[in-house]
Design an enzyme around this catalytic site. Structure first.
Site, PDB file in Angstrom:
ATOM      1  N   THR A 145       0.836  -1.200   0.000  1.00 48.24           N
ATOM      2  CA  THR A 145       0.000   0.000   0.000  1.00 48.24           C
ATOM      3  C   THR A 145       0.867   1.244   0.000  1.00 48.24           C
ATOM      4  O   THR A 145       1.844   1.311   0.758  1.00 48.24           O
ATOM      5  CB  THR A 145      -0.988   0.073   1.187  1.00 48.24           C
ATOM      6  OG1 THR A 145      -1.503   1.403   1.257  1.00 48.24           O
ATOM      7  CG2 THR A 145      -0.327  -0.247   2.521  1.00 48.24           C
ATOM      8  N   ASP A 197      -0.062   3.888   1.173  1.00 49.20           N
ATOM      9  CA  ASP A 197      -0.408   4.616   2.399  1.00 49.20           C
ATOM     10  C   ASP A 197       0.486   4.273   3.589  1.00 49.20           C
ATOM     11  O   ASP A 197       0.507   4.995   4.573  1.00 49.20           O
ATOM     12  CB  ASP A 197      -1.861   4.332   2.785  1.00 49.20           C
ATOM     13  CG  ASP A 197      -2.840   4.879   1.773  1.00 49.20           C
ATOM     14  OD1 ASP A 197      -2.548   5.943   1.201  1.00 49.20           O
ATOM     15  OD2 ASP A 197      -3.887   4.247   1.549  1.00 49.20           O
ATOM     16  N   MET A 230      -2.705  12.082  -1.022  1.00 49.88           N
ATOM     17  CA  MET A 230      -3.560  10.985  -0.566  1.00 49.88           C
ATOM     18  C   MET A 230      -3.267  10.623   0.897  1.00 49.88           C
ATOM     19  O   MET A 230      -2.144  10.765   1.362  1.00 49.88           O
ATOM     20  CB  MET A 230      -3.372   9.752  -1.446  1.00 49.88           C
ATOM     21  CG  MET A 230      -4.044   9.867  -2.811  1.00 49.88           C
ATOM     22  SD  MET A 230      -3.731   8.386  -3.830  1.00 49.88           S
ATOM     23  CE  MET A 230      -4.710   8.763  -5.299  1.00 49.88           C
ATOM     24  N   ARG A 289      -6.359   9.379   3.895  1.00 48.00           N
ATOM     25  CA  ARG A 289      -7.569   9.811   4.583  1.00 48.00           C
ATOM     26  C   ARG A 289      -7.357   9.800   6.097  1.00 48.00           C
ATOM     27  O   ARG A 289      -7.820  10.672   6.799  1.00 48.00           O
ATOM     28  CB  ARG A 289      -8.732   8.902   4.161  1.00 48.00           C
ATOM     29  CG  ARG A 289     -10.122   9.330   4.542  1.00 48.00           C
ATOM     30  CD  ARG A 289     -10.465  10.756   4.168  1.00 48.00           C
ATOM     31  NE  ARG A 289     -10.772  11.031   2.800  1.00 48.00           N
ATOM     32  CZ  ARG A 289     -12.008  11.012   2.265  1.00 48.00           C
ATOM     33  NH1 ARG A 289     -13.036  10.705   2.986  1.00 48.00           N
ATOM     34  NH2 ARG A 289     -12.186  11.332   0.995  1.00 48.00           N
ATOM     35  N   GLU A 314      -5.332  14.729   2.467  1.00 46.73           N
ATOM     36  CA  GLU A 314      -6.749  14.934   2.145  1.00 46.73           C
ATOM     37  C   GLU A 314      -7.635  14.783   3.387  1.00 46.73           C
ATOM     38  O   GLU A 314      -8.695  15.389   3.468  1.00 46.73           O
ATOM     39  CB  GLU A 314      -7.194  13.947   1.059  1.00 46.73           C
ATOM     40  CG  GLU A 314      -6.938  12.492   1.414  1.00 46.73           C
ATOM     41  CD  GLU A 314      -7.360  11.500   0.330  1.00 46.73           C
ATOM     42  OE1 GLU A 314      -8.178  11.848  -0.520  1.00 46.73           O
ATOM     43  OE2 GLU A 314      -6.851  10.357   0.358  1.00 46.73           O
ATOM     44  N   LEU A 332      -1.038  10.230 -10.265  1.00 44.79           N
ATOM     45  CA  LEU A 332       0.406  10.220 -10.505  1.00 44.79           C
ATOM     46  C   LEU A 332       1.186   9.730  -9.283  1.00 44.79           C
ATOM     47  O   LEU A 332       2.229   9.109  -9.423  1.00 44.79           O
ATOM     48  CB  LEU A 332       0.896  11.606 -10.912  1.00 44.79           C
ATOM     49  CG  LEU A 332       0.332  12.155 -12.227  1.00 44.79           C
ATOM     50  CD1 LEU A 332       0.846  13.558 -12.481  1.00 44.79           C
ATOM     51  CD2 LEU A 332       0.683  11.245 -13.401  1.00 44.79           C
ATOM     52  N   GLN A 333       0.680   9.991  -8.072  1.00 46.25           N
ATOM     53  CA  GLN A 333       1.425   9.639  -6.865  1.00 46.25           C
ATOM     54  C   GLN A 333       1.445   8.135  -6.597  1.00 46.25           C
ATOM     55  O   GLN A 333       2.223   7.670  -5.785  1.00 46.25           O
ATOM     56  CB  GLN A 333       0.894  10.400  -5.657  1.00 46.25           C
ATOM     57  CG  GLN A 333      -0.501  10.035  -5.206  1.00 46.25           C
ATOM     58  CD  GLN A 333      -1.143  11.126  -4.348  1.00 46.25           C
ATOM     59  OE1 GLN A 333      -0.713  11.384  -3.249  1.00 46.25           O
ATOM     60  NE2 GLN A 333      -2.169  11.758  -4.878  1.00 46.25           N
ATOM     61  N   ARG A 334       0.599   7.370  -7.263  1.00 47.69           N
ATOM     62  CA  ARG A 334       0.631   5.923  -7.022  1.00 47.69           C
ATOM     63  C   ARG A 334       0.994   5.131  -8.280  1.00 47.69           C
ATOM     64  O   ARG A 334       1.068   3.907  -8.241  1.00 47.69           O
ATOM     65  CB  ARG A 334      -0.688   5.428  -6.456  1.00 47.69           C
ATOM     66  CG  ARG A 334      -1.831   5.427  -7.438  1.00 47.69           C
ATOM     67  CD  ARG A 334      -3.100   4.912  -6.784  1.00 47.69           C
ATOM     68  NE  ARG A 334      -4.114   4.719  -7.802  1.00 47.69           N
ATOM     69  CZ  ARG A 334      -5.414   4.613  -7.546  1.00 47.69           C
ATOM     70  NH1 ARG A 334      -5.853   4.696  -6.313  1.00 47.69           N
ATOM     71  NH2 ARG A 334      -6.266   4.435  -8.523  1.00 47.69           N
TER      72      ARG A 334
END
Lengths: 407, 407
Positions: B141, B143, B187, B189, B243, B295-297
């Protein structure tokens, strides 16, 4: 005639404008018989007007080498419209005073069509004033809209960013059982060169399904039909659109294409958002806008080695020619062949390059007005080629730190 | 026990999930005594349920090598919540039927915490059903919010994209005599790892002035004071914001931070747009939002070689351990030291990794709640290191074309 050099950056940044600066600096350092000191204007012509200069030292050459992969306009850019001599003598006298004070006899100005206008005005003024100074324009713009040159330094790297970003986004979107309609808004108010470069991604087997440029009118009804057809077939649809696309009356779609919301208010946003709203409303398909924003012109991490090489060569050529006595010219790229890609450097009169905007020829846009032709691919592909090595340290782009300037 | 392999991708794509796939594939091909055929689930667990598989051939190994720099989830991902066996027997029976039909006894599932839950449920079901199958989870991930592992494959490359993008944008902004306030929405949450990576840019001398993550409350008044102070001093201000930042009551700023326009309507947009509107209104300074979006992933053009290497190693490790009889585990990274960066691969029980979200510890966030600490820099810097070579052909990322699948 021996003298000092001044160099300035102007207009929006590109990823390789600092490579042209590096070319000027290195060639100037290489010619000690003709050139003494090397000065950078701080923020372009404003730096020359205000005598706000950055003096570079040969001792810092190693640090300056990092300019080849430094985003932005490292010595500061400016958007300043130099008036005619008759309207604003003061600016011209200030520039002359700066040149005299620092014994400058070589003047290089790096920018787009507005900057070539500035350069042309200064050249004509200095001739009239009887001050001996060679004046040469160095082309730069990601928009690729300069006359007299096959293409402009900066275009290749931005085109490479856009082509690869479109490929990446399409592969991401293709991951899902049901993809999305994604609309990428790309810089270019009047010329579609940058948006067209999205089409290069198709060589990977991925990339945009539809490409819209400002040179031909955008038909909203046909757009809906095409998006629906593609989405039904592929379960995804990727679109590249120039910010400046227009309808058949020549009005910007981001102004006239807006539908009102349920309260009767016009929605905000650029053309990407406008088209997404319309796709949502008309086709009932979720559409997402993507803006490449600053990344498309500051993308040194994905430089085209070809673009960077040409940018530096053009900077060097400007110095070489000025030493030979050339003045009042812009350095141009003349393409000799597409495959293999061959070119040579030439020159054009500054006033032939100033102020004009070169648009895409119609034979680079397909008859449906929704993609590019093979002619465009053959034109653009050599310009994104080659990788630049050794730009990173610990995973980060490393940029110059010059004593008394940025450290 | 000799058997065939099945592998699936799940959740949002990352830039290196296909490197983990490559690790599984190569290690499976390398062990013909234990493993026969290699099947990919088409769109994750849905592919296993529907017997929609992609069979790979060793003949295509050269093409498959391109997976190491292919964005997206190449074999198709899915977001599908596998219900408990008691609620939906049908799914489990379908999966078992697929495994039996293709003589599959090695099951690998590549994803985040929800995917580890799926993997755990399948493992427990197969044990109960008495079907011999080794089940191993492969973490992924961007994240970086998975428990039990120092970090997750995918995070390093996205962090590298964000750090370099922040550096590029700051250098672009620094070009102008008067820069802008630019607010980059990133990104995340609930966890701030990705946004925090913007802070790595500071090692270049450029990068964000302010960083806001969801782990600590956002104070709008302090934000205005900080932006004003920085803008007055530097003539520019760059901000990275997750975000999902929240106020002191835990409410999302993109919901509660909105001011009404002059007509009394709430404005649209994510947190970047909300903060820009507020800066425009409150400070009278033009602020521009930037969203890194897909673009970031999908940023394979700027992969971290370290991240890619670990992703592939973890895929290989999953196969190696399963052959040794290990099952019901997720492969984890255990950090041994920051400088020099050293790690080893370990395992954790699937149910210990499933469903939990790992947040940033507070000692990685500065006391002002508006930047990261040195502890975060030391943690994240090794993960963005190293460049991947030979990814491009004619300036474009080249991705696999597999017969019967995508060509």
């Amino acid at each position: 005639m021996k003298g000092n050099v001044i160099y300035g950056q102007s207009g929006g940044p590109s990823s390789v404008i600092n490579s042209s600066a590096l070319g000027v600096i290195k060639e100037a350092f290489n010619n000690p018989d003709d050139i003494g000191e090397v000065f950078m204007m701080h923020h372009g012509i404003i730096g020359a007007i205000n005598d706000d200069l950055i003096k570079l030292s040969k001792d810092e050459e190693k640090e300056l080498d990092k300019l080849s992969h430094t985003p932005g306009a490292f010595f500061g850019n400016v958007r300043y419209k130099l008036q005619d001599y008759s309207s604003n003598r003061k600016d011209y006298l200030s520039i002359l005073s700066t040149l005299k004070k620092h014994d400058i006899h070589y003047f290089f100005y790096n920018g787009g069509n507005d900057s070539m206008d500035t350069c042309d005005k200064i050249n004509r003024y200095l001739i009239q004033a009887g001050y001996p100074c060679k004046v040469i324009g160095i082309p730069k713009t990601i928009d690729n809209d300069l006359e007299c040159t096959d293409h402009t330094p900066g275009y290749g790297t931005s085109a490479k960013f856009i082509a690869n970003a479109m490929e990446e986004i399409d592969l991401d979107n293709a991951s899902y059982p049901q993809g999305r309609v994604i609309i990428c808004e790309i810089m270019g108010r009047h010329a579609g060169w940058l948006t067209a470069s999205a089409g290069l991604a198709s060589l990977s087997g991925y990339g945009p399904d539809l490409i819209y440029v400002p040179e031909v009118p955008f038909d909203m009804d046909k757009f809906f039909i095409d998006v629906k057809r593609i989405y039904q077939k592929k379960k995804r649809c990727l679109i590249a659109v120039s910010e400046g696309i227009v309808d058949s009356y020549g009005s910007f779609i981001f102004q006239v294409g807006k539908k009102l919301d349920s309260f009767g208010h016009a929605r905000l946003g650029g053309v990407g958002q406008v088209l997404c709203n319309n796709v949502n409303d008309e086709l009932g398909i979720t559409a997402l806008p993507v803006e490449f924003s600053f990344l498309q012109r500051a993308c040194c991490r994905i430089s085209s080695a070809q673009d960077q090489k040409e940018a530096e060569e053009i900077g060097r050529e400007a110095v070489k020619l000025s030493i030979k006595g050339v003045s009042g010219k812009m350095i141009c790229i003349k393409r000799l062949s597409d495959k293999p890609y061959k070119y040579e450097l030439t020159t054009a009169d500054l006033n032939a390059c100033a102020n004009y905007e070169k648009k895409m020829p119609l034979d680079m846009i397909d008859v449906e007005h929704s993609f590019v032709t093979q002619k465009f691919i053959d034109y653009a592909l050599p310009l994104i080629n080659g990788e630049v090595e050794n730009r990173f340290e610990d995973g980060l782009l490393r940029v110059p730190h010059i004593k008394g300037y940025n450290c």
